[in-house]
Design a protein around this motif. Structure first.
Motif, mmCIF file in Angstrom:
data_model
loop_
_atom_site.group_PDB
_atom_site.id
_atom_site.type_symbol
_atom_site.label_atom_id
_atom_site.label_comp_id
_atom_site.label_asym_id
_atom_site.label_seq_id
_atom_site.Cartn_x
_atom_site.Cartn_y
_atom_site.Cartn_z
ATOM 1 N N ALA A 79 -21.943 -0.004 13.183
ATOM 2 C CA ALA A 79 -21.215 1.291 12.710
ATOM 3 C C ALA A 79 -19.801 1.473 13.054
ATOM 4 O O ALA A 79 -19.152 1.842 12.359
ATOM 5 C CB ALA A 79 -22.336 2.268 12.698
ATOM 6 N N ILE A 80 -19.825 1.049 14.508
ATOM 7 C CA ILE A 80 -18.292 1.621 15.068
ATOM 8 C C ILE A 80 -17.371 0.739 14.494
ATOM 9 O O ILE A 80 -16.302 1.133 14.223
ATOM 10 C CB ILE A 80 -18.469 1.240 16.455
ATOM 11 N N ALA A 81 -17.556 -0.550 14.323
ATOM 12 C CA ALA A 81 -16.551 -1.568 13.759
ATOM 13 C C ALA A 81 -16.455 -1.098 12.176
ATOM 14 O O ALA A 81 -15.080 -1.150 11.765
ATOM 15 C CB ALA A 81 -17.271 -2.828 13.667
ATOM 16 N N ALA A 82 -17.374 -0.612 11.524
ATOM 17 C CA ALA A 82 -16.994 -0.169 10.153
ATOM 18 C C ALA A 82 -16.384 1.061 10.185
ATOM 19 O O ALA A 82 -15.427 1.190 9.391
ATOM 20 C CB ALA A 82 -18.702 0.053 9.198
ATOM 21 N N LEU A 83 -16.308 1.944 11.059
ATOM 22 C CA LEU A 83 -15.810 3.244 11.076
ATOM 23 C C LEU A 83 -14.440 2.857 11.446
ATOM 24 O O LEU A 83 -13.374 3.575 10.831
ATOM 25 C CB LEU A 83 -16.316 4.202 12.045
ATOM 26 N N HIS A 84 -13.942 2.022 12.270
ATOM 27 C CA HIS A 84 -12.654 1.581 12.496
ATOM 28 C C HIS A 84 -11.809 1.301 11.649
ATOM 29 O O HIS A 84 -10.765 1.393 11.143
ATOM 30 C CB HIS A 84 -12.667 0.628 13.714
ATOM 31 N N HIS A 85 -12.626 0.288 10.796
ATOM 32 C CA HIS A 85 -11.936 -0.489 9.525
ATOM 33 C C HIS A 85 -11.875 0.515 8.441
ATOM 34 O O HIS A 85 -10.785 0.648 8.027
ATOM 35 C CB HIS A 85 -13.053 -1.416 9.055
ATOM 36 N N LEU A 86 -12.646 1.287 8.403
ATOM 37 C CA LEU A 86 -12.568 2.202 7.042
ATOM 38 C C LEU A 86 -11.592 3.535 7.632
ATOM 39 O O LEU A 86 -10.801 3.841 6.636
ATOM 40 C CB LEU A 86 -13.948 3.077 6.705
ATOM 41 N N PHE A 87 -11.404 4.005 8.726
ATOM 42 C CA PHE A 87 -10.433 5.018 9.003
ATOM 43 C C PHE A 87 -9.048 4.191 8.987
ATOM 44 O O PHE A 87 -8.043 4.952 8.686
ATOM 45 C CB PHE A 87 -10.708 5.490 10.224
ATOM 46 N N ALA A 88 -8.949 3.188 9.377
ATOM 47 C CA ALA A 88 -7.535 2.338 9.584
ATOM 48 C C ALA A 88 -7.041 2.382 8.034
ATOM 49 O O ALA A 88 -6.016 2.377 7.634
ATOM 50 C CB ALA A 88 -7.495 0.977 10.294
ATOM 51 N N ALA A 89 -8.068 2.100 7.176
ATOM 52 C CA ALA A 89 -7.759 1.971 5.622
ATOM 53 C C ALA A 89 -7.532 3.159 5.042
ATOM 54 O O ALA A 89 -7.148 3.253 3.731
ATOM 55 C CB ALA A 89 -8.708 1.193 4.942
ATOM 56 N N GLY A 90 -7.626 4.434 5.766
ATOM 57 C CA GLY A 90 -7.458 5.703 5.319
ATOM 58 C C GLY A 90 -8.769 6.246 4.311
ATOM 59 O O GLY A 90 -8.522 7.037 3.417
ATOM 60 N N GLN A 91 -9.928 5.733 4.450
ATOM 61 C CA GLN A 91 -11.027 5.743 3.579
ATOM 62 C C GLN A 91 -11.886 7.104 3.907
ATOM 63 O O GLN A 91 -12.639 7.417 3.265
ATOM 64 C CB GLN A 91 -11.775 4.713 3.341
ATOM 65 N N ILE A 92 -11.797 7.120 5.385
ATOM 66 C CA ILE A 92 -12.833 8.298 5.934
ATOM 67 C C ILE A 92 -11.922 9.218 6.886
ATOM 68 O O ILE A 92 -10.625 8.964 7.234
ATOM 69 C CB ILE A 92 -13.812 7.680 6.533
ATOM 70 N N ALA A 93 -12.426 10.679 7.148
ATOM 71 C CA ALA A 93 -11.779 11.311 7.901
ATOM 72 C C ALA A 93 -12.197 10.978 9.368
ATOM 73 O O ALA A 93 -13.032 10.015 9.615
ATOM 74 C CB ALA A 93 -11.984 12.811 7.503
ATOM 75 N N ASP A 94 -11.839 11.800 10.327
ATOM 76 C CA ASP A 94 -12.059 11.495 11.626
ATOM 77 C C ASP A 94 -13.204 12.220 12.047
ATOM 78 O O ASP A 94 -13.721 12.059 13.398
ATOM 79 C CB ASP A 94 -10.889 11.980 12.700
ATOM 80 N N VAL A 95 -14.136 13.038 11.279
ATOM 81 C CA VAL A 95 -15.348 13.498 11.342
ATOM 82 C C VAL A 95 -15.897 13.087 10.165
ATOM 83 O O VAL A 95 -15.606 13.582 8.936
ATOM 84 C CB VAL A 95 -15.580 14.939 11.618
ATOM 85 N N THR A 96 -17.110 12.138 10.531
ATOM 86 C CA THR A 96 -17.906 11.874 9.004
ATOM 87 C C THR A 96 -19.345 11.531 9.473
ATOM 88 O O THR A 96 -19.792 11.686 10.496
ATOM 89 C CB THR A 96 -17.120 10.702 8.606
ATOM 90 N N ASP A 97 -20.056 10.824 8.530
ATOM 91 C CA ASP A 97 -21.367 10.427 8.704
ATOM 92 C C ASP A 97 -21.495 8.997 8.278
ATOM 93 O O ASP A 97 -20.765 8.636 7.559
ATOM 94 C CB ASP A 97 -22.462 11.279 7.763
#
Length: 279
Positions: A79-97
Motif C-alpha cells: 500500500a505504501i508503494a502504491a500511495l507514493h506512486h499515486l501521490f507523485a502522479a497527482g492522483q491522490i491527496a496527502d490524506v486518503t484511504d
C-alpha cells in the motif's frame, strides 16, 4: 525508470521501508491497472510483492496485492508503494484511504513518508514462559495486540539481538504456551532510532519478516506502557534487523495507560531503476 515486459505487465519497482543508505526493506512492483491475469503478472514481476491499482477516486485507492504464488489480500508495504506512486502522479491527496481485501485503511503523508492507521494497541503482562531453549534470558516480557497478540521480549543489547538464530519450532511452542502468534525481540540500543527489533512468525506462516508494521505497532504500544518512548514526541523510529535486509519504520501515536491509541505506521518508498531489483 519503468520496467516493460508486455503491455499488461508495465510496472514500476519500489523499495519500501529500507533503512537509510541500505538496500534493505521490501521490494514492491506497482501496476497502474488491474487488467488480465494478475497472478501471472505478479509471478513475472521479479519482486516478492506486486500491487495492482484497481480504482482511484475521491475516496482513495482500491488495491489488489499478490505474491508470485498467491493473492495476498492486503499488505502495508504494498500500500505504501502504491500511495507514493499515486501521490507523485497527482492522483491522490496527502490524506486518503486505501481499500484492500474488503477493508479500508486511512492513510496520511507525513514528512515524505506514508503512514497507515493501525488503530489501538492493548498491552498486558505475559504469562510465565521458558526462554532457555531460545538461548537468552529476557529483560522484560509483554503481550501486545491490535487484534493479533504478539509476544514482545526485551534483550540487553544490539549484539544479542543480531546474533540470534532462534529455532522455528521453539518459537511455535513459545507462542502456543503464551497464546501469541508472533515473537518480537527488541533492544533499546538503536543507532539513530528509538528501538531495534526483529519479528518472527512461524505460527503466521513465515520465519522472520523484514519489515512488519503490525509487529512494530505492537512494540510501540509495549514500550509506551513501560514509559520508554520519548516524552512530548509522538514520532517513533524503529530499526528492524532481519539479516541482510535492514528496515526503518516510523510510528505516530497517542500514549495511553494501557497501550497506545490512534497509532499510525509507515516508512519510505524509493523508486528503483530495473537494475536495482537485484539489490
Amino acid at each position: 525508470m519503468t520496467h516493460h515486459s508486455s503491455p499488461l505487465t508495465h510496472h514500476t519497482p519500489y523499495r519500501v521501508y529500507a533503512a537509510p543508505h541500505t538496500e534493505g526493506g521490501k521490494l514492491v512492483s506497482v501496476f497502474p491497472a488491474a487488467q488480465g491475469d494478475l497472478q501471472a503478472q505478479a509471478a513475472s514481476a521479479g519482486t516478492p510483492l506486486s500491487v495492482f491499482i484497481e480504482q482511484v477516486n475521491e475516496q482513495g485507492a482500491q488495491l489488489r496485492v499478490f505474491t508470485p504464488t498467491r493473492d495476498k489480500g492486503e499488505s502495508d508495504s504494498a500500500a505504501i508503494a502504491a500511495l507514493h506512486h499515486l501521490f507523485a502522479a497527482g492522483q491522490i491527496a496527502d490524506v486518503t484511504d486505501v481499500q484492500m481485501a474488503g477493508q479500508t485503511y486511512p492513510a496520511q503523508l507525513c514528512g515524505g513518508e506514508w503512514l497507515l492507521r493501525q488503530g489501538d494497541v492493548s498491552v498486558s503482562d505475559a504469562p510465565h514462559a521458558e526462554f532457555g531453549a531460545l538461548g537468552f534470558t529476557p529483560d522484560a516480557v509483554q503481550i501486545a495486540s491490535t487484534g493479533r497478540p504478539n509476544l514482545a521480549v526485551q534483550l540487553p543489547d544490539l549484539a544479542s539481538l543480531q546474533a540470534l538464530t532462534p529455532d522455528a519450532e521453539v518459537i511455535r511452542q513459545l507462542g502456543q504456551a503464551t497464546g501469541t502468534t508472533g515473537l518480537i525481540l527488541y533492544t533499546r540500543e538503536a543507532p539513530r532510532a528509538d528501538v531495534s527489533f526483529r519479528a518472527f512468525g512461524p505460527l503466521k506462516g513465515f520465519y522472520e519478516d523484514a519489515a512488519s508494521s503490525n509487529m512494530f505497532a505492537c512494540l510501540v504500544g509495549a514500550l509506551s506502557v513501560r514509559g520508554l518512548l520519548p516524552e512530548h514526541e509522538p514520532l517513533v523510529r524503529g530499526l528492524q534487523h532481519m539479516p541482510g535486509l535492514p528496515s526503518r519504520l516510523t510510528a505516530q501515536y497517542l500514549p495511553q495507560p494501557g497501550g497506545a491509541s490512534d497509532l499510525w505506521i509507515g516508512g519510505s518508498a524509493v523508486l528503483l531503476e530495473p537494475a536495482g531489483l537485484n539489490g
